[in-house]
Design a protein around this motif. Structure first.
Motif, PDB file in Angstrom:
ATOM      1  N   LEU A 261       0.833  -1.201   0.000  1.00 28.24           N
ATOM      2  CA  LEU A 261       0.000   0.000   0.000  1.00 28.24           C
ATOM      3  C   LEU A 261       0.870   1.254   0.000  1.00 28.24           C
ATOM      4  O   LEU A 261       0.573   2.223  -0.718  1.00 28.24           O
ATOM      5  N   ASP A 262       1.965   1.236   0.761  1.00 24.48           N
ATOM      6  CA  ASP A 262       2.862   2.396   0.775  1.00 24.48           C
ATOM      7  C   ASP A 262       3.541   2.579  -0.580  1.00 24.48           C
ATOM      8  O   ASP A 262       3.753   3.711  -1.033  1.00 24.48           O
ATOM      9  N   GLY A 263       3.886   1.482  -1.231  1.00 20.94           N
ATOM     10  CA  GLY A 263       4.489   1.570  -2.558  1.00 20.94           C
ATOM     11  C   GLY A 263       3.533   2.145  -3.587  1.00 20.94           C
ATOM     12  O   GLY A 263       3.920   2.955  -4.435  1.00 20.94           O
ATOM     13  N   LEU A 264       2.272   1.735  -3.513  1.00 20.86           N
ATOM     14  CA  LEU A 264       1.262   2.282  -4.416  1.00 20.86           C
ATOM     15  C   LEU A 264       1.062   3.771  -4.152  1.00 20.86           C
ATOM     16  O   LEU A 264       0.914   4.570  -5.090  1.00 20.86           O
ATOM     17  N   ALA A 265       1.051   4.158  -2.873  1.00 18.10           N
ATOM     18  CA  ALA A 265       0.903   5.569  -2.526  1.00 18.10           C
ATOM     19  C   ALA A 265       2.051   6.396  -3.095  1.00 18.10           C
ATOM     20  O   ALA A 265       1.841   7.485  -3.647  1.00 18.10           O
ATOM     21  N   ALA A 266       3.270   5.873  -2.974  1.00 16.96           N
ATOM     22  CA  ALA A 266       4.426   6.603  -3.498  1.00 16.96           C
ATOM     23  C   ALA A 266       4.345   6.750  -5.012  1.00 16.96           C
ATOM     24  O   ALA A 266       4.623   7.830  -5.556  1.00 16.96           O
ATOM     25  N   ALA A 267       3.962   5.675  -5.700  1.00 20.34           N
ATOM     26  CA  ALA A 267       3.856   5.737  -7.157  1.00 20.34           C
ATOM     27  C   ALA A 267       2.789   6.731  -7.581  1.00 20.34           C
ATOM     28  O   ALA A 267       2.982   7.525  -8.519  1.00 20.34           O
ATOM     29  N   ALA A 268       1.641   6.702  -6.909  1.00 23.63           N
ATOM     30  CA  ALA A 268       0.574   7.651  -7.242  1.00 23.63           C
ATOM     31  C   ALA A 268       0.987   9.080  -6.925  1.00 23.63           C
ATOM     32  O   ALA A 268       0.719  10.006  -7.697  1.00 23.63           O
ATOM     33  N   GLY A 269       1.656   9.251  -5.799  1.00 22.89           N
ATOM     34  CA  GLY A 269       2.101  10.587  -5.422  1.00 22.89           C
ATOM     35  C   GLY A 269       3.124  11.170  -6.373  1.00 22.89           C
ATOM     36  O   GLY A 269       3.193  12.396  -6.547  1.00 22.89           O
ATOM     37  N   ASN A 270       3.903  10.301  -7.014  1.00 24.55           N
ATOM     38  CA  ASN A 270       4.895  10.744  -7.995  1.00 24.55           C
ATOM     39  C   ASN A 270       4.316  10.883  -9.401  1.00 24.55           C
ATOM     40  O   ASN A 270       5.055  11.151 -10.358  1.00 24.55           O
ATOM     41  N   GLY A 271       3.008  10.667  -9.534  1.00 24.64           N
ATOM     42  CA  GLY A 271       2.360  10.807 -10.833  1.00 24.64           C
ATOM     43  C   GLY A 271       2.572   9.648 -11.774  1.00 24.64           C
ATOM     44  O   GLY A 271       2.293   9.765 -12.978  1.00 24.64           O
ATOM     45  N   LYS A 272       3.014   8.505 -11.259  1.00 21.54           N
ATOM     46  CA  LYS A 272       3.316   7.358 -12.105  1.00 21.54           C
ATOM     47  C   LYS A 272       2.231   6.285 -12.085  1.00 21.54           C
ATOM     48  O   LYS A 272       2.340   5.280 -12.790  1.00 21.54           O
ATOM     49  N   LEU A 273       1.201   6.503 -11.270  1.00 25.66           N
ATOM     50  CA  LEU A 273       0.143   5.494 -11.157  1.00 25.66           C
ATOM     51  C   LEU A 273      -1.197   6.195 -11.007  1.00 25.66           C
ATOM     52  O   LEU A 273      -1.409   6.962 -10.062  1.00 25.66           O
ATOM     53  N   ARG A 274      -2.099   5.902 -11.924  1.00 23.72           N
ATOM     54  CA  ARG A 274      -3.442   6.469 -11.853  1.00 23.72           C
ATOM     55  C   ARG A 274      -4.382   5.619 -12.701  1.00 23.72           C
ATOM     56  O   ARG A 274      -3.994   5.124 -13.756  1.00 23.72           O
ATOM     57  N   LEU A 275      -5.602   5.452 -12.218  1.00 23.94           N
ATOM     58  CA  LEU A 275      -6.630   4.747 -12.969  1.00 23.94           C
ATOM     59  C   LEU A 275      -7.718   5.725 -13.393  1.00 23.94           C
ATOM     60  O   LEU A 275      -8.089   6.618 -12.625  1.00 23.94           O
ATOM     61  N   PRO A 276      -8.259   5.562 -14.607  1.00 28.04           N
ATOM     62  CA  PRO A 276      -9.331   6.441 -15.057  1.00 28.04           C
ATOM     63  C   PRO A 276     -10.626   6.164 -14.301  1.00 28.04           C
ATOM     64  O   PRO A 276     -10.903   5.028 -13.920  1.00 28.04           O
TER      65      PRO A 276
END
Length: 309
Positions: free
Chosen positions: A263-278
């Protein structure tokens, strides 16, 4: 407070929007005031009894897995969060409850929401993200330079798998429907195949990892696409596949198992703009049951469906 729950296992007709009292968080748990919940197929699979060996026979049972919101209480031993923290995560499968105004979840199933990520976007991440991570990192140990094939690359798990694989330095090929090809190309999927028009046995390239995120591939077809030493990740685990995996180590059935580091890894990726779902559609809680029923019976959306509390 209200949530969607049911008094017996069964079809969409069992869902009801009813008042409830949230239990206090136990040891290692947090209570969250939900802002948004995301609808996932696992929600109706649990409700229809497909996993009742795990979920038991106590009713009423609450629906919903993925959520975002604000921590309102913490149980004994909680060290990751405090009251007022913005978070996202998933409820335990045996408890559910995300499709409601408040939910209790283990602190290890929750991550702090990055300031740069909206509550709407955060609500989409947990189940697809954990499932993708379980496959690519936990089971396949994906490394930079490897080649990945994602069947269903524009579904929720598929899109996260593509984004995670590319973050790790892998190249990604895959399948999707013709109407989703532009989205897949924007994600960097190449080569790309229309699943309706492609005979997978005719694909000549071989891959280090094949991830059937759509749950539609025959095991033999997935294994045939592998290079020597490759891994076939199957999102549709069955007892027969687990038995087969004992004798064929390339076959790896995937079960969604959350951990704090994921969950922390997903948060970091999303926070860096590298992970997002439409996000395709958002409804209020009062209107959620018809949408869940429609998705369960075949309605297709080009993105996630959210419920706003």
């Amino acid at each position: 407070m209200k949530r969607i729950q049911y008094d017996s296992y069964g079809g969409p007709e069992t869902m009801k929007l009813e008042a409830f009292e949230l239990r206090a968080p136990g040891t290692g748990e947090v209570a969250v005031k939900v802002k948004f919940a995301a609808i996932n197929p696992i929600d109706w699979k649990v409700r229809n009894g497909s996993l009742k060996m795990l979920t038991g026979k106590t009713f009423p049972r609450a629906m919903g897995s993925d959520f975002s919101g604000i921590v309102t209480a913490v149980g004994p031993g909680v060290t990751r969060f405090k009251i007022g923290d913005p978070v996202f995560g998933m409820a335990q499968i045996r408890n559910g409850g995300a499709l409601g105004e408040a939910v209790t979840a283990p602190q290890t199933f929750v991550a702090r929401k990055p300031d740069s990520v909206s509550f709407e976007d955060a609500a989409c991440l947990a189940t697809p993200g954990v499932t993708a991570w379980n496959g690519l990192l936990d089971k396949a140990a994906l490394k930079s330079g490897k080649q990945v094939f994602v069947n269903g690359c524009t579904g929720a798990v598929g899109e996260v798998s593509v984004q995670l694989a590319r973050m790790l330095g892998a190249t990604v090929a895959g399948t999707c429907g013709a109407q989703a090809m532009r989205r897949a190309r924007d994600l960097g999927v190449q080569p790309l195949f229309d699943y309706r028009a492609t005979d997978l046995s005719k694909i000549r390239e071989r891959f280090d990892v094949v991830y059937d995120t759509a749950g539609t591939m025959a095991v033999a077809a997935g294994l045939a696409l592998l290079r020597q030493g490759g891994a076939y990740l199957d999102i549709n685990p069955t007892p027969a596949k687990f038995v087969r995996a004992v004798f064929n180590r390339r076959l790896k059935p995937i079960v969604c198992i959350a951990r704090a580091d994921i969950l922390d890894g997903l948060a970091a990726a999303a926070g860096n703009g590298k992970l997002r779902l439409p996000i395709a559609e958002t409804v209020r809680l009062n209107d959620a049951i018809p949408l869940i029923a429609a998705l369960e019976t075949g309605r297709r959306l080009a993105g996630k469906a959210l419920v706003a509390m």
